[in-house]
Design a protein around this motif. Structure first.
Motif, PDB file in Angstrom:
ATOM      1  N   THR A   2       0.866  -1.180   0.000  1.00  0.00           N
ATOM      2  CA  THR A   2       0.000   0.000   0.000  1.00  0.00           C
ATOM      3  C   THR A   2       0.900   1.226   0.000  1.00  0.00           C
ATOM      4  N   LYS A   3       0.324   2.376  -0.282  1.00  0.00           N
ATOM      5  CA  LYS A   3       1.122   3.609  -0.261  1.00  0.00           C
ATOM      6  C   LYS A   3       1.667   3.805   1.159  1.00  0.00           C
ATOM      7  N   CYS A   4       2.959   4.064   1.277  1.00  0.00           N
ATOM      8  CA  CYS A   4       3.532   4.140   2.633  1.00  0.00           C
ATOM      9  C   CYS A   4       4.757   5.040   2.696  1.00  0.00           C
ATOM     10  N   VAL A   5       5.003   5.545   3.897  1.00  0.00           N
ATOM     11  CA  VAL A   5       6.264   6.235   4.199  1.00  0.00           C
ATOM     12  C   VAL A   5       7.254   5.144   4.576  1.00  0.00           C
ATOM     13  N   ILE A   6       8.441   5.192   3.994  1.00  0.00           N
ATOM     14  CA  ILE A   6       9.438   4.151   4.271  1.00  0.00           C
ATOM     15  C   ILE A   6      10.409   4.670   5.336  1.00  0.00           C
ATOM     16  N   ARG A   7      10.496   3.952   6.451  1.00  0.00           N
ATOM     17  CA  ARG A   7      11.402   4.374   7.539  1.00  0.00           C
ATOM     18  C   ARG A   7      12.719   3.605   7.531  1.00  0.00           C
ATOM     19  N   ALA A  67      12.408   5.645  -5.296  1.00  0.00           N
ATOM     20  CA  ALA A  67      10.991   5.423  -4.992  1.00  0.00           C
ATOM     21  C   ALA A  67      10.131   6.351  -5.838  1.00  0.00           C
ATOM     22  N   ALA A  68       8.889   5.935  -6.050  1.00  0.00           N
ATOM     23  CA  ALA A  68       7.943   6.748  -6.827  1.00  0.00           C
ATOM     24  C   ALA A  68       6.546   6.520  -6.276  1.00  0.00           C
ATOM     25  N   CYS A  69       5.681   7.492  -6.517  1.00  0.00           N
ATOM     26  CA  CYS A  69       4.278   7.327  -6.152  1.00  0.00           C
ATOM     27  C   CYS A  69       3.485   7.334  -7.461  1.00  0.00           C
ATOM     28  N   LEU A  70       3.103   6.154  -7.916  1.00  0.00           N
ATOM     29  CA  LEU A  70       2.400   6.038  -9.197  1.00  0.00           C
ATOM     30  C   LEU A  70       0.903   6.192  -8.980  1.00  0.00           C
ATOM     31  N   THR A  71       0.225   6.836  -9.923  1.00  0.00           N
ATOM     32  CA  THR A  71      -1.234   6.947  -9.847  1.00  0.00           C
ATOM     33  C   THR A  71      -1.827   5.578 -10.206  1.00  0.00           C
ATOM     34  N   LYS A  77      18.501   2.842   7.404  1.00  0.00           N
ATOM     35  CA  LYS A  77      17.471   3.813   7.802  1.00  0.00           C
ATOM     36  C   LYS A  77      17.158   4.718   6.612  1.00  0.00           C
ATOM     37  N   VAL A  78      15.883   5.123   6.475  1.00  0.00           N
ATOM     38  CA  VAL A  78      15.478   6.036   5.390  1.00  0.00           C
ATOM     39  C   VAL A  78      14.913   7.303   6.025  1.00  0.00           C
ATOM     40  N   LEU A  79      15.320   8.472   5.509  1.00  0.00           N
ATOM     41  CA  LEU A  79      14.950   9.728   6.180  1.00  0.00           C
ATOM     42  C   LEU A  79      13.752  10.445   5.562  1.00  0.00           C
ATOM     43  N   SER A  80      13.382  10.117   4.325  1.00  0.00           N
ATOM     44  CA  SER A  80      12.290  10.839   3.653  1.00  0.00           C
ATOM     45  C   SER A  80      10.942  10.640   4.362  1.00  0.00           C
ATOM     46  N   ASP A  81      10.130  11.717   4.414  1.00  0.00           N
ATOM     47  CA  ASP A  81       8.778  11.611   4.989  1.00  0.00           C
ATOM     48  C   ASP A  81       7.716  11.474   3.903  1.00  0.00           C
ATOM     49  N   ASP A  82       8.128  11.359   2.649  1.00  0.00           N
ATOM     50  CA  ASP A  82       7.159  11.216   1.557  1.00  0.00           C
ATOM     51  C   ASP A  82       6.593   9.795   1.529  1.00  0.00           C
ATOM     52  N   ALA A  83       5.425   9.656   0.906  1.00  0.00           N
ATOM     53  CA  ALA A  83       4.799   8.324   0.787  1.00  0.00           C
ATOM     54  C   ALA A  83       4.943   7.809  -0.637  1.00  0.00           C
ATOM     55  N   TRP A  84       5.163   6.507  -0.759  1.00  0.00           N
ATOM     56  CA  TRP A  84       5.474   5.901  -2.062  1.00  0.00           C
ATOM     57  C   TRP A  84       4.609   4.667  -2.310  1.00  0.00           C
ATOM     58  N   THR A  85       4.436   4.338  -3.583  1.00  0.00           N
ATOM     59  CA  THR A  85       3.738   3.097  -3.935  1.00  0.00           C
ATOM     60  C   THR A  85       4.700   2.039  -4.482  1.00  0.00           C
ATOM     61  N   HIS A  86       5.840   2.487  -5.042  1.00  0.00           N
ATOM     62  CA  HIS A  86       6.782   1.569  -5.699  1.00  0.00           C
ATOM     63  C   HIS A  86       8.228   1.929  -5.333  1.00  0.00           C
ATOM     64  N   ILE A  87       9.088   0.903  -5.323  1.00  0.00           N
ATOM     65  CA  ILE A  87      10.518   1.197  -5.208  1.00  0.00           C
ATOM     66  C   ILE A  87      11.267   0.530  -6.361  1.00  0.00           C
ATOM     67  N   ARG A  88      12.381   1.142  -6.702  1.00  0.00           N
ATOM     68  CA  ARG A  88      13.270   0.598  -7.725  1.00  0.00           C
ATOM     69  C   ARG A  88      14.561   0.214  -7.012  1.00  0.00           C
ATOM     70  N   VAL A  89      14.894  -1.074  -7.067  1.00  0.00           N
ATOM     71  CA  VAL A  89      16.097  -1.585  -6.393  1.00  0.00           C
ATOM     72  C   VAL A  89      17.184  -1.724  -7.447  1.00  0.00           C
ATOM     73  N   ASN A  90      18.254  -0.946  -7.318  1.00  0.00           N
ATOM     74  CA  ASN A  90      19.384  -1.023  -8.251  1.00  0.00           C
ATOM     75  C   ASN A  90      20.497  -1.818  -7.602  1.00  0.00           C
ATOM     76  N   ILE A  91      21.075  -2.793  -8.314  1.00  0.00           N
ATOM     77  CA  ILE A  91      22.258  -3.491  -7.788  1.00  0.00           C
ATOM     78  C   ILE A  91      23.410  -3.227  -8.753  1.00  0.00           C
ATOM     79  N   PHE A  94      10.218  -1.380   5.723  1.00  0.00           N
ATOM     80  CA  PHE A  94       9.469  -1.078   6.948  1.00  0.00           C
ATOM     81  C   PHE A  94       8.987   0.371   6.950  1.00  0.00           C
ATOM     82  N   GLY A  95       7.775   0.590   7.432  1.00  0.00           N
ATOM     83  CA  GLY A  95       7.298   1.975   7.490  1.00  0.00           C
ATOM     84  C   GLY A  95       5.883   2.084   7.986  1.00  0.00           C
ATOM     85  N   GLU A  96       5.233   3.171   7.522  1.00  0.00           N
ATOM     86  CA  GLU A  96       3.860   3.468   7.963  1.00  0.00           C
ATOM     87  C   GLU A  96       2.960   3.576   6.737  1.00  0.00           C
ATOM     88  N   ALA A  97       1.842   2.864   6.769  1.00  0.00           N
ATOM     89  CA  ALA A  97       0.897   2.910   5.647  1.00  0.00           C
ATOM     90  C   ALA A  97       0.234   4.282   5.582  1.00  0.00           C
TER      91      ALA A  97
END
Ligand code: 1AL
Length: 371
Positions: A80-85, A106-110, A166-180, A192-195
């Motif tokens: 779900t859309k969430c803030v990532i801590r 991270a991105a918040c997609l419509t 630890k992640v510092l942003s207070d924005d909420a996201w729907t998707h993350i992009r993991v780069n290796i 981990f975070g808050e919905a």
């Protein structure tokens, strides 16, 4: 014995795992092991002599050794859309083949943008999903915000496998992009975070204790075998460890100390407190003892409290009242109960004397007028 220091954010709700409702949208390469493994609920394992037609079987996401420029990446849809801590990047058992560095965007997609992304069909030995120009434009790296810069990972030995961030942003996201960078393997990824879900309409029946609606577990008496935060996941429980299970209480009913009338003596019980995603009135409760056969509780009691905007803490007495009086449970079964609560913000679940269950649902209507 290796002491693992687990940061406080790892107690928060988790949003990438399949059980929570997370999913893989895209991966550049699934050669040795598919990206879905990385978000499986289970703990990673290693099977010494297990090989596939592509190479060593690995319990995680593992790309091939790149022989061209660039790096591998994937997109994970969060439950779900969430803030990532914070994040956990677990490289368990990836020793000569772990991803040496990673970063997270991270991105918040419509909902429209999300719907337009084709469904992925995962298959080892491939690069999945062929996007058309429209999708590629939205998925381009420069459209995403960096929430974890390029960071070194440690290999998957027991003492180094858990890479917390630890992640510092207070924005909420729907998707993350993991780069290796440039390639390699990761056993598990936890976010981990808050919905931050949209508020449901007042006339819609919703599960007010669901993780997806923003409910959280705030405290508990015992979580020896399984954490109570599992019981608010949207999926059906996968196994006992995917539910809430306490240790056997030492004061549990004892035949030797039975009451004169033959009933069992027990003084203790175990509890967990949950904050609902939205204040509301509960109409139906389900307690699911799926997988709990020799260890389901004798009975469960459910209380509610309206704590306004106050946060619950163990010292708070609170005006708890029964939503469900102590009710008998049975093995490996869904138990549905009708109820009719006032507006509440928190639920306390008490099981007597001990044991475990898999899931709880609290169906009702959002009502935040008096809050
Ligand atoms: N022994 C390996 O794990 N080798 C390779 N990986 C797999 N899964 O076979 C590799 O080259 O990274």
């Amino acid at each position: 014995m290796i002491e693992k220091i687990v940061p406080a954010f790892a107690e928060l709700s988790e949003f990438a795992s399949i059980g929570a409702g997370g999913g893989v949208v895209f991966a550049t390469d699934d050669f040795f092991a598919t990206c879905e493994n990385m978000i499986m609920d289970s703990e990673p394992i290693f099977i010494e002599d297990k090989y596939t037609e592509f190479g060593k079987w690995m319990d995680g996401w593992e790309t091939r050794r790149r022989r061209t420029a660039g790096h591998d990446w994937c997109i994970i849809k969060l439950a779900t859309k969430c803030v990532i801590r914070g994040l956990l990047v677990d490289t368990a058992f990836f020793t000569g083949n772990y991803a040496p560095k990673y970063s997270i965007q991270a991105a918040c997609l419509t909902p429209e943008e999300e719907e337009s992304i084709p469904t992925r069909v995962s298959k080892m030995g491939t690069a999945c999903n062929k996007f058309d120009a429209k999708h590629i434009e939205r998925l381009k790296s420069d459209k995403w915000d960096e929430i974890v810069p390029v960071t070194a990972l440690r290999p998957g030995y027991e003492e180094t496998r858990l890479n917390f961030q630890k992640v510092l942003s207070d924005d909420a996201w729907t998707h993350i992009r993991v780069n290796i960078y440039p390639d390699g393997g990761i056993a598990r990824l936890r976010v981990f975070g808050e919905a931050k879900p949209e508020r449901p309409p007042r006339n819609q029946v919703v599960d007010l204790i669901s993780l997806l609606n923003g409910a959280t577990c705030l405290g508990f008496s015992n979580a020896h075998y399984g954490h109570p935060k599992n019981v608010i996941k949207p999926s059906k429980g996968k196994c006992m460890s995917d539910g809430w299970e306490t240790a056997r209480r030492l004061d549990r009913p004892n035949v030797i100390e039975a009451n004169d009338d033959g009933t069992m003596k027990s003084t203790g019980q175990e509890w967990a407190v949950f904050k609902l995603g939205f204040p509301g009135k509960i109409k139906q409760i389900c307690v699911d003892t799926n997988h709990f056969k020799g260890n389901y509780p004798d009975s469960v009691k459910i209380e509610g409290a309206c704590l306004g905007r106050a946060d619950w803490c163990p010292e708070l007495v609170g005006n708890w009242h029964n939503i469900l009086k102590p009710s008998k449970l049975s093995a490996h079964n869904e138990h549905w109960f009708d109820c009719d609560s006032d507006v509440i913000t928190h639920i306390r679940v008490t099981m007597a004397p001990d044991g475990g269950f898999s899931r709880i649902r609290a169906l009702g209507y959002v009502d935040d007028q008096i809050i």
